[in-house]
Design a protein around this motif. Structure first.
Motif, mmCIF file in Angstrom:
data_model
loop_
_atom_site.group_PDB
_atom_site.id
_atom_site.type_symbol
_atom_site.label_atom_id
_atom_site.label_comp_id
_atom_site.label_asym_id
_atom_site.label_seq_id
_atom_site.Cartn_x
_atom_site.Cartn_y
_atom_site.Cartn_z
ATOM 1 N N THR A 32 -6.394 -1.159 7.680
ATOM 2 C CA THR A 32 -5.989 -1.045 6.883
ATOM 3 C C THR A 32 -6.078 1.206 6.722
ATOM 4 O O THR A 32 -5.842 1.860 6.479
ATOM 5 C CB THR A 32 -6.130 -1.164 5.449
ATOM 6 N N ARG A 33 -7.544 0.932 7.385
ATOM 7 C CA ARG A 33 -8.222 2.164 7.749
ATOM 8 C C ARG A 33 -7.783 2.078 8.860
ATOM 9 O O ARG A 33 -7.384 3.753 9.184
ATOM 10 C CB ARG A 33 -9.528 1.883 7.403
ATOM 11 N N LEU A 34 -6.887 1.671 10.158
ATOM 12 C CA LEU A 34 -6.249 2.340 10.996
ATOM 13 C C LEU A 34 -5.571 2.725 10.597
ATOM 14 O O LEU A 34 -4.401 3.735 11.787
ATOM 15 C CB LEU A 34 -6.285 1.329 12.186
ATOM 16 N N GLN A 35 -5.069 3.001 9.690
ATOM 17 C CA GLN A 35 -3.511 2.917 8.750
ATOM 18 C C GLN A 35 -3.426 3.884 7.944
ATOM 19 O O GLN A 35 -2.107 5.076 8.067
ATOM 20 C CB GLN A 35 -2.421 1.518 8.987
ATOM 21 N N SER A 36 -4.323 4.456 7.598
ATOM 22 C CA SER A 36 -4.996 5.430 6.692
ATOM 23 C C SER A 36 -4.220 6.953 7.398
ATOM 24 O O SER A 36 -4.619 7.194 8.185
ATOM 25 C CB SER A 36 -6.588 5.532 6.284
ATOM 26 N N PRO A 37 -3.701 7.472 6.560
ATOM 27 C CA PRO A 37 -2.976 8.951 6.992
ATOM 28 C C PRO A 37 -4.348 10.065 7.307
ATOM 29 O O PRO A 37 -4.349 10.577 7.880
ATOM 30 C CB PRO A 37 -2.578 9.197 5.839
ATOM 31 N N GLN A 38 -5.462 9.298 6.501
ATOM 32 C CA GLN A 38 -7.209 10.199 6.680
ATOM 33 C C GLN A 38 -7.978 9.788 8.176
ATOM 34 O O GLN A 38 -9.016 10.330 8.316
ATOM 35 C CB GLN A 38 -7.799 9.922 5.947
ATOM 36 N N GLY A 39 -7.295 8.318 8.338
ATOM 37 C CA GLY A 39 -8.312 8.435 10.035
ATOM 38 C C GLY A 39 -8.703 7.565 9.443
ATOM 39 O O GLY A 39 -9.242 7.234 8.596
ATOM 40 N N PHE A 40 -9.740 5.917 10.903
ATOM 41 C CA PHE A 40 -9.960 5.548 10.313
ATOM 42 C C PHE A 40 -11.562 5.403 10.030
ATOM 43 O O PHE A 40 -11.728 4.629 9.329
ATOM 44 C CB PHE A 40 -10.107 4.646 11.799
ATOM 45 N N ASN A 41 -12.486 6.752 10.825
ATOM 46 C CA ASN A 41 -13.659 7.039 10.229
ATOM 47 C C ASN A 41 -13.574 7.628 9.195
ATOM 48 O O ASN A 41 -14.170 7.325 7.874
ATOM 49 C CB ASN A 41 -14.180 7.632 11.396
ATOM 50 N N LYS A 42 -13.106 8.658 8.642
ATOM 51 C CA LYS A 42 -12.954 9.156 7.077
ATOM 52 C C LYS A 42 -12.420 7.349 5.958
ATOM 53 O O LYS A 42 -12.960 8.555 4.994
ATOM 54 C CB LYS A 42 -11.965 10.171 6.760
ATOM 55 N N ALA A 43 -11.950 6.821 6.233
ATOM 56 C CA ALA A 43 -11.523 5.950 5.662
ATOM 57 C C ALA A 43 -12.520 4.699 5.499
ATOM 58 O O ALA A 43 -12.654 3.928 4.429
ATOM 59 C CB ALA A 43 -10.357 5.716 5.423
ATOM 60 N N GLY A 44 -13.176 5.134 6.152
ATOM 61 C CA GLY A 44 -14.498 4.157 6.016
ATOM 62 C C GLY A 44 -15.317 3.518 7.087
ATOM 63 O O GLY A 44 -16.551 2.937 7.474
ATOM 64 N N GLY A 45 -14.361 3.493 8.017
ATOM 65 C CA GLY A 45 -15.062 3.162 9.643
ATOM 66 C C GLY A 45 -14.891 1.658 9.615
ATOM 67 O O GLY A 45 -14.253 0.870 8.293
ATOM 68 N N PHE A 46 -16.323 0.502 9.884
ATOM 69 C CA PHE A 46 -16.766 -0.783 9.798
ATOM 70 C C PHE A 46 -17.606 -0.664 8.124
ATOM 71 O O PHE A 46 -18.587 -1.708 8.103
ATOM 72 C CB PHE A 46 -17.101 -0.718 10.915
ATOM 73 N N ARG A 47 -17.459 0.820 7.892
ATOM 74 C CA ARG A 47 -18.472 0.054 6.537
ATOM 75 C C ARG A 47 -18.344 -0.186 4.823
ATOM 76 O O ARG A 47 -16.528 -0.407 4.635
ATOM 77 C CB ARG A 47 -19.791 2.080 5.373
ATOM 78 N N GLY A 48 -18.500 -1.365 4.391
ATOM 79 C CA GLY A 48 -18.192 -1.600 3.444
ATOM 80 C C GLY A 48 -16.657 -2.316 3.224
ATOM 81 O O GLY A 48 -15.451 -2.491 2.834
ATOM 82 N N ILE A 49 -16.937 -3.429 4.818
ATOM 83 C CA ILE A 49 -15.791 -3.483 5.075
ATOM 84 C C ILE A 49 -15.385 -4.925 3.894
ATOM 85 O O ILE A 49 -13.964 -5.853 4.248
ATOM 86 C CB ILE A 49 -16.193 -4.985 6.793
ATOM 87 N N TYR A 50 -15.659 -5.109 2.852
ATOM 88 C CA TYR A 50 -15.582 -6.243 1.975
ATOM 89 C C TYR A 50 -15.005 -5.765 0.581
ATOM 90 O O TYR A 50 -14.594 -5.899 -0.371
ATOM 91 C CB TYR A 50 -16.820 -7.151 1.390
ATOM 92 N N ALA A 51 -14.996 -4.331 0.963
ATOM 93 C CA ALA A 51 -14.372 -2.975 -0.377
ATOM 94 C C ALA A 51 -12.839 -3.967 -0.677
ATOM 95 O O ALA A 51 -11.940 -4.130 0.082
ATOM 96 C CB ALA A 51 -14.346 -2.010 0.030
ATOM 97 N N GLY A 52 -12.970 -4.511 -2.135
ATOM 98 C CA GLY A 52 -11.638 -4.643 -2.470
ATOM 99 C C GLY A 52 -11.251 -6.513 -2.945
ATOM 100 O O GLY A 52 -10.298 -6.507 -3.122
ATOM 101 N N VAL A 53 -12.304 -6.259 -2.699
ATOM 102 C CA VAL A 53 -12.267 -7.987 -1.963
ATOM 103 C C VAL A 53 -11.829 -8.604 -3.433
ATOM 104 O O VAL A 53 -11.016 -9.838 -3.468
ATOM 105 C CB VAL A 53 -13.426 -8.451 -1.304
ATOM 106 N N PRO A 54 -12.220 -8.028 -4.293
ATOM 107 C CA PRO A 54 -12.284 -8.912 -5.798
ATOM 108 C C PRO A 54 -10.790 -8.999 -6.055
ATOM 109 O O PRO A 54 -10.196 -9.450 -6.958
ATOM 110 C CB PRO A 54 -12.494 -8.064 -6.521
ATOM 111 N N SER A 55 -9.873 -7.983 -5.825
ATOM 112 C CA SER A 55 -8.657 -7.782 -5.891
ATOM 113 C C SER A 55 -8.173 -8.901 -5.769
ATOM 114 O O SER A 55 -6.724 -9.774 -5.683
ATOM 115 C CB SER A 55 -7.967 -5.953 -6.140
ATOM 116 N N ALA A 56 -8.460 -8.723 -4.169
ATOM 117 C CA ALA A 56 -7.212 -10.313 -3.366
ATOM 118 C C ALA A 56 -7.719 -11.569 -3.984
ATOM 119 O O ALA A 56 -6.893 -12.120 -3.473
ATOM 120 C CB ALA A 56 -7.665 -9.768 -2.019
#
Length: 274
Positions: A32-56
């Motif tokens: 998802t972060r690689l596809q984000s229009p803001q780019g991988f690093n600005k989208a979070g890079g490898f930080r907070g890799i489990y962000a959004g897991v409750p929704s999933a």
């Protein structure tokens, strides 16, 4: 469909969905972060890799259960002789119907999950309430059309290929495939389907992440693909292809293997019950 088969499909699909989504969540975040229009690093890079897991986690069981109930029911309804050349068509129609139904549950979960993945500082519930406040229910279904347009071609490739590989393997060894063999077939089928449908996945991600009111947020898939092509070229259309292929190959192995194993166990218990 008989009631034991129907119940087995529901439970097996749900178990398979939860298993694959939680195990492979980090790869999905990277994609998802690689596809984000803001780019991988600005989208979070490898930080907070489990962000959004409750929704999933919340969406996985009902989403996968809805898909497999529909998939198995349509296969049963279309009842075609196993030797018929129409078998792949039956599997395509069953999988497409399953995706249309499952996306009613999957899309809201996916919208919240993907926004959490690219803004890890915001909590899942906060993102959910912000979407409802600013965009209403339709905000949760932004990208429904693009998701269905991604999933139907994906299923057109994955499920007939999975069923064909299982049939070929069964024929070669002269007995029905085991669950681990079904899982291997699922990995090959999923990886190939993931590769050829990556541009549609990129378009879906851009639409879901676009700012409310922007042209991309309208949900026009061709417009989103054209914008990516103009700004990033062919490489942009295949952004995240390797983590997507890895995740879906592993996902196909876990998802379809777990589904076959769980369904077989439940059907066996159903036969043993007087």
């Amino acid at each position: 469909m008989d009631s034991p088969g129907f119940t087995a499909s529901l439970v097996a699909g749900g178990v398979a969905g939860v298993s694959v989504d939680l195990i492979l969540f980090p790869l999905d975040t990277i994609k998802t972060r690689l596809q984000s229009p803001q780019g991988f690093n600005k989208a979070g890079g490898f930080r907070g890799i489990y962000a959004g897991v409750p929704s999933a986690a919340i969406g996985s069981f009902p989403n996968a259960a809805a898909f497999f109930i529909t998939y198995e029911y349509v296969k049963w309804f279309l009842n075609t002789d196993s030797s018929s050349y129409l078998m792949p068509v039956k599997h395509m129609l069953a999988a497409s119907a399953g995706e249309v139904v499952a996306c009613l549950i999957r899309v809201p979960s996916e919208v919240v999950k993907q926004r959490a993945q690219v803004s890890a500082s915001s909590g899942t519930f906060q993102i959910f309430t912000n979407i409802l406040y600013r965009e209403g229910i339709q905000g949760l279904y932004r990208g429904y059309k693009s998701t269905v347009l991604r999933e139907i071609p994906f299923s057109f490739v994955q499920f007939p290929l999975w069923e064909s590989l299982k049939a070929l393997w069964s024929w070669r060894q002269d007995h029905v495939v085991d669950s681990w063999q079904s899982a291997v077939c699922g990995a090959f089928a999923g990886g190939f389907a993931a590769m050829v449908t990556t541009p549609l996945d990129v378009a879906k991600t851009r639409i879901m992440l676009a700012k409310a009111g922007s042209s991309t947020a309208t949900g026009n898939v061709l417009s989103a693909l054209h914008e990516v092509w103009q700004t990033q070229g062919p490489s942009g259309l295949f952004a995240g292809v390797f983590p997507r292929m890895a995740a879906i190959s592993l996902g196909g192995f876990i998802f379809l293997g777990a589904y076959d194993q769980t369904r077989s166990l439940l059907l066996g218990l159903g036969r043993e019950t007087p």
